[in-house]
Design an enzyme around this catalytic site. Structure first.
Site, PDB file in Angstrom:
ATOM      1  N   GLY A  35      25.637  10.707   8.875  1.00  0.00           N
ATOM      2  CA  GLY A  35      26.850  11.514   8.872  1.00  0.00           C
ATOM      3  C   GLY A  35      26.538  12.996   8.938  1.00  0.00           C
ATOM      4  N   GLY A  37      28.939  15.382   8.895  1.00  0.00           N
ATOM      5  CA  GLY A  37      30.124  16.135   8.451  1.00  0.00           C
ATOM      6  C   GLY A  37      29.692  17.152   7.410  1.00  0.00           C
ATOM      7  CG  PHE A  38      32.582  19.691   5.524  1.00  0.00           C
ATOM      8  CD1 PHE A  38      32.509  21.060   5.637  1.00  0.00           C
ATOM      9  CD2 PHE A  38      33.612  19.025   6.152  1.00  0.00           C
ATOM     10  CE1 PHE A  38      33.447  21.766   6.365  1.00  0.00           C
ATOM     11  CE2 PHE A  38      34.561  19.715   6.883  1.00  0.00           C
ATOM     12  CZ  PHE A  38      34.480  21.090   6.991  1.00  0.00           C
ATOM     13  N   GLY A  39      29.252  16.946   4.133  1.00  0.00           N
ATOM     14  CA  GLY A  39      28.273  16.483   3.151  1.00  0.00           C
ATOM     15  C   GLY A  39      26.893  16.316   3.758  1.00  0.00           C
ATOM     16  CB  VAL A 104      24.732   3.768  10.750  1.00  0.00           C
ATOM     17  CG1 VAL A 104      24.250   2.863   9.630  1.00  0.00           C
ATOM     18  CG2 VAL A 104      23.695   4.847  11.039  1.00  0.00           C
ATOM     19  CD  GLU A 196      47.250  22.108   6.220  1.00  0.00           C
ATOM     20  OE1 GLU A 196      46.814  22.712   5.231  1.00  0.00           O
ATOM     21  OE2 GLU A 196      46.531  21.345   6.895  1.00  0.00           O
ATOM     22  CG  ASP A 325      36.350  12.738   2.576  1.00  0.00           C
ATOM     23  OD1 ASP A 325      36.259  13.586   1.666  1.00  0.00           O
ATOM     24  OD2 ASP A 325      37.093  12.872   3.566  1.00  0.00           O
ATOM     25  CB  ALA A 341      36.017  20.592   3.480  1.00  0.00           C
TER      26      ALA A 341
HETATM   27  C1  LIG Z   1      43.422  16.620   9.092  1.00  0.00           C
HETATM   28  C2  LIG Z   1      42.577  16.949   7.903  1.00  0.00           C
HETATM   29  C3  LIG Z   1      42.762  18.151   7.215  1.00  0.00           C
HETATM   30  C4  LIG Z   1      41.979  18.465   6.117  1.00  0.00           C
HETATM   31  N1  LIG Z   1      42.172  19.673   5.491  1.00  0.00           N
HETATM   32  C5  LIG Z   1      41.362  20.030   4.471  1.00  0.00           C
HETATM   33  C6  LIG Z   1      41.484  21.311   3.864  1.00  0.00           C
HETATM   34  O1  LIG Z   1      42.344  22.116   4.229  1.00  0.00           O
HETATM   35  N2  LIG Z   1      40.621  21.627   2.860  1.00  0.00           N
HETATM   36  C7  LIG Z   1      39.656  20.760   2.431  1.00  0.00           C
HETATM   37  O2  LIG Z   1      38.883  21.106   1.523  1.00  0.00           O
HETATM   38  N3  LIG Z   1      39.516  19.550   2.988  1.00  0.00           N
HETATM   39  C8  LIG Z   1      40.342  19.162   3.993  1.00  0.00           C
HETATM   40  N4  LIG Z   1      40.197  17.929   4.584  1.00  0.00           N
HETATM   41  C9  LIG Z   1      39.205  16.978   4.038  1.00  0.00           C
HETATM   42  C10 LIG Z   1      37.819  17.262   4.543  1.00  0.00           C
HETATM   43  O3  LIG Z   1      37.795  17.437   5.931  1.00  0.00           O
HETATM   44  C11 LIG Z   1      36.922  16.127   4.106  1.00  0.00           C
HETATM   45  O4  LIG Z   1      36.970  16.026   2.710  1.00  0.00           O
HETATM   46  C12 LIG Z   1      35.487  16.354   4.547  1.00  0.00           C
HETATM   47  O5  LIG Z   1      35.398  16.362   5.956  1.00  0.00           O
HETATM   48  C13 LIG Z   1      34.569  15.266   3.975  1.00  0.00           C
HETATM   49  O6  LIG Z   1      33.265  15.495   4.409  1.00  0.00           O
HETATM   50  P1  LIG Z   1      32.270  14.259   4.613  1.00  0.00           P
HETATM   51  O7  LIG Z   1      30.956  14.842   4.984  1.00  0.00           O
HETATM   52  O8  LIG Z   1      32.347  13.376   3.440  1.00  0.00           O
HETATM   53  O9  LIG Z   1      32.877  13.428   5.820  1.00  0.00           O
HETATM   54  P2  LIG Z   1      33.219  13.880   7.298  1.00  0.00           P
HETATM   55  O10 LIG Z   1      33.341  15.352   7.423  1.00  0.00           O
HETATM   56  O11 LIG Z   1      34.373  13.045   7.704  1.00  0.00           O
HETATM   57  O12 LIG Z   1      31.930  13.449   8.132  1.00  0.00           O
HETATM   58  C14 LIG Z   1      31.554  12.114   8.286  1.00  0.00           C
HETATM   59  C15 LIG Z   1      30.595  12.030   9.454  1.00  0.00           C
HETATM   60  O13 LIG Z   1      30.019  10.742   9.476  1.00  0.00           O
HETATM   61  C16 LIG Z   1      29.961  10.270  10.808  1.00  0.00           C
HETATM   62  N5  LIG Z   1      29.972   8.804  10.745  1.00  0.00           N
HETATM   63  C17 LIG Z   1      30.919   8.029  10.152  1.00  0.00           C
HETATM   64  N6  LIG Z   1      30.578   6.735  10.274  1.00  0.00           N
HETATM   65  C18 LIG Z   1      29.406   6.693  10.963  1.00  0.00           C
HETATM   66  C19 LIG Z   1      28.568   5.638  11.398  1.00  0.00           C
HETATM   67  N7  LIG Z   1      28.865   4.366  11.163  1.00  0.00           N
HETATM   68  N8  LIG Z   1      27.451   5.951  12.081  1.00  0.00           N
HETATM   69  C20 LIG Z   1      27.136   7.254  12.349  1.00  0.00           C
HETATM   70  N9  LIG Z   1      27.904   8.291  11.954  1.00  0.00           N
HETATM   71  C21 LIG Z   1      29.024   8.003  11.259  1.00  0.00           C
HETATM   72  C22 LIG Z   1      31.201  10.857  11.456  1.00  0.00           C
HETATM   73  O14 LIG Z   1      31.069  10.907  12.861  1.00  0.00           O
HETATM   74  C23 LIG Z   1      31.280  12.237  10.806  1.00  0.00           C
HETATM   75  O15 LIG Z   1      30.593  13.209  11.552  1.00  0.00           O
HETATM   76  C24 LIG Z   1      40.979  17.568   5.682  1.00  0.00           C
HETATM   77  C25 LIG Z   1      40.788  16.360   6.361  1.00  0.00           C
HETATM   78  C26 LIG Z   1      41.574  16.053   7.470  1.00  0.00           C
HETATM   79  C27 LIG Z   1      41.348  14.745   8.199  1.00  0.00           C
END
Ligand SMILES: Cc1cc2nc3c(=O)[nH]c(=O)nc-3n(C[C@H](O)[C@H](O)[C@H](O)COP(=O)(O)OP(=O)(O)OC[C@H]3O[C@@H](n4cnc5c(N)ncnc54)[C@H](O)[C@@H]3O)c2cc1C
Length: 459
Positions: A35, A37-39, A104, A196, A325, A341
């Site tokens: 992943g 994303g942010f984490g 994955v 929003e 998340d 995030a």
């Molecule tokens: C529309 C929307 C608005 C939001 N607004 C806010 C806000 O204003 N403020 C705030 O703090 N938070 C906000 N959030 C929440 C925030 O975006 C999430 O909490 C944050 O992105 C979580 O980070 P993460 O790294 O856990 O997951 P994510 O950022 O979702 O990253 C997960 C990553 O894992 C990858 N992945 C998933 N499954 C697989 C797999 N099987 N194999 C390979 N790769 C995989 C994905 O492609 C992705 O890149 C919002 C979310 C959304 C959807």
């Protein structure tokens, strides 16, 4: 382990390096992060440059996505490329970090290897799972085809096309009832995303598009925000939540609280036993964690979150960590941390440091502590709410704080600059700069063929 899997394993030889394969087990400690994303990304950055640690970050997409601004792509304020950045480019200076694009689909915790969809196996010494969350339709997966959620760039593009095409189809429509359905937009879920979205659609209809049509008046568009709970923005204090409702109503949004959605179909949304015809429906109501808990075979929460300890280690799975998340981590008061995030980002920073110390120096890290940077939501032009401890802001000041915070968190100077300029332009002119509809979009093809959006077969 099967023969096939064995053969497709990326064997740890120096020749594997161009493919991003992990180095030999006898060499550096192999950290695999799933992943970007942010984490996942902040964990990788925290491990960047650490001698003796070889990191492989795997993501099914080639880009890191700034999800908080997705709704602005879906409502034509900014273009998709402005909130995404290639993961490779972000990590290009961290020479011990390799990036693999792949999906994955399982983890072999006994053998310590991650399984990709194509059968490739990536061995690890330490595994970090940061796969995020997806939409949940409360046991009604069939609703998704009519009410897409907002999670990826494709989702945002698809919703943008539907919203813009609904106006195009309405302009061509003679039947008043059909036109009314086309000009009704229902947003389900009164959390920050729903608020929003509803506010931004109202801004689009009542300002940006207001002079552009001849047969319809976009200002007559009906925008509904439907929420099952008694108030919108339920995680904010009551006064801020009431302010958000009043602001939405001022923008022309009809807010229906204590209205649980009973059905979603091609025709519209059913609430309180009554069908509200609507051609464009957006889902912002429920989320569930990615299926990583199933890969690990651990017990999860009802929404699939993987419980982790204070150091973000997955309970009962040594060497495996989960964050963002996907994880169910608790704050000091024992309450679960929200899916934000800022939580994922802080956890990633913590985990990068903690793994570095643990792997290189054998140090046991202090527990993770989340420091809230406030709860923020934007409602529309000039209007937002911010809650940070006892500090509460609303209106223009909150809107400004929200804007500055989000620009600051965007990855890449180019994105920050372009998004700031776009916002300035949108603020001063009330116009939207990203209103183009792609000819590849299935909704365009359907319109050309004579089928209005909402009656479009899903891709
Ligand atoms: C529309 C929307 C608005 C939001 N607004 C806010 C806000 O204003 N403020 C705030 O703090 N938070 C906000 N959030 C929440 C925030 O975006 C999430 O909490 C944050 O992105 C979580 O980070 P993460 O790294 O856990 O997951 P994510 O950022 O979702 O990253 C997960 C990553 O894992 C990858 N992945 C998933 N499954 C697989 C797999 N099987 N194999 C390979 N790769 C995989 C994905 O492609 C992705 O890149 C919002 C979310 C959304 C959807």
């Amino acid at each position: 382990m099967s023969e096939t899997l064995h053969r497709t394993t990326l064997e740890p030889t120096p020749r594997d390096e161009p493919h991003g394969a992990p180095p030999p087990a006898a060499g550096p400690h192999r950290v695999v992060i799933v992943g970007g994303g942010f984490g996942g990304l902040t964990t990788a950055r925290g491990l960047g440059g650490a001698e003796g640690i070889a990191v492989t970050l795997i993501d099914r997409r080639n880009h890191h996505l700034f999800q908080p601004l997705l709704y602005q792509v879906a409502t034509a304020v900014i273009a998709p490329g402005e909130i995404a950045e290639p993961i490779r480019a972000i990590l290009r200076w961290d020479r011990n970090v390799s990036v693999l694009m792949g999906e994955v689909e399982g983890v072999d915790t006994e053998e310590r290897a991650v399984r990709l969809r194509d059968g490739t196996r990536i061995p690890y010494d330490t595994l970090v799972l940061a796969t995020g969350a997806t939409h949940s339709y409360f046991g009604h997966p069939e609703w998704e085809r009519y009410a897409p959620g907002l999670k990826t760039l494709d989702d945002a593009r698809r919703i943008r096309a539907r919203v813009l095409l609904a106006f195009e189809a309405a302009e061509r429509e003679d039947d008043p009832a059909a036109r009314e359905r086309l000009m009704t937009f229902a947003v389900i879920g009164g959390g920050p995303t729903g608020v929003e979205m509803a506010g931004a659609i109202a801004g689009l209809a009542h300002h940006a598009l207001s002079q552009d049509f001849r047969r319809i008046d976009p200002k007559q568009a009906r925008i509904l925000l439907i929420e099952a709970a008694p108030r919108v923005l339920g995680t904010f204090t009551e006064d801020l939540s009431a302010y958000a409702r009043r602001s939405l109503e001022r923008l022309g949004v009809t807010v229906l609280t204590e209205h649980a959605v009973e059905d979603v179909s091609e025709e519209g949304v059913t609430v309180a036993g009554k069908l509200i015809p609507a051609a464009t429906i957006v889902w912002g109501a429920g989320v569930r964690a990615s299926p990583a808990g199933e890969w690990l075979g651990v017990e999860t929460t009802r929404q699939g979150h993987v419980p982790v300890g204070p150091d973000l280690a997955v309970i009962g799975r040594p060497g495996v960590y989960a964050l963002g998340d996907l994880a169910m981590a608790k704050a000091e008061d024992g309450k679960p941390l929200p899916g934000l995030a800022q939580v994922a980002d802080q956890q990633g920073r913590y985990l990068g440091r903690a793994l570095r110390d643990r792997i290189l120096h054998g140090t046991v890290p202090k527990p993770f502590r989340f420091r809230s940077r406030g709860n923020l939501a934007i409602i529309g032009h000039n209007s937002g709410v911010v809650q940070w401890d006892r500090v509460k802001l609303k209106g223009f000041l909150a809107w400004l704080v929200w804007g500055v915070a989000h620009v600051y968190l965007l990855v890449g100077f180019h994105n920050r600059l372009v998004v700031t300029l776009r916002w300035l332009w949108a603020y001063l002119s009330f116009q939207r700069g990203a209103r183009l509809i792609s000819e590849r979009d299935e909704a365009v093809m359907a319109l050309i063929r004579g089928t209005p959006p909402g009656r479009i077969p899903p891709p």
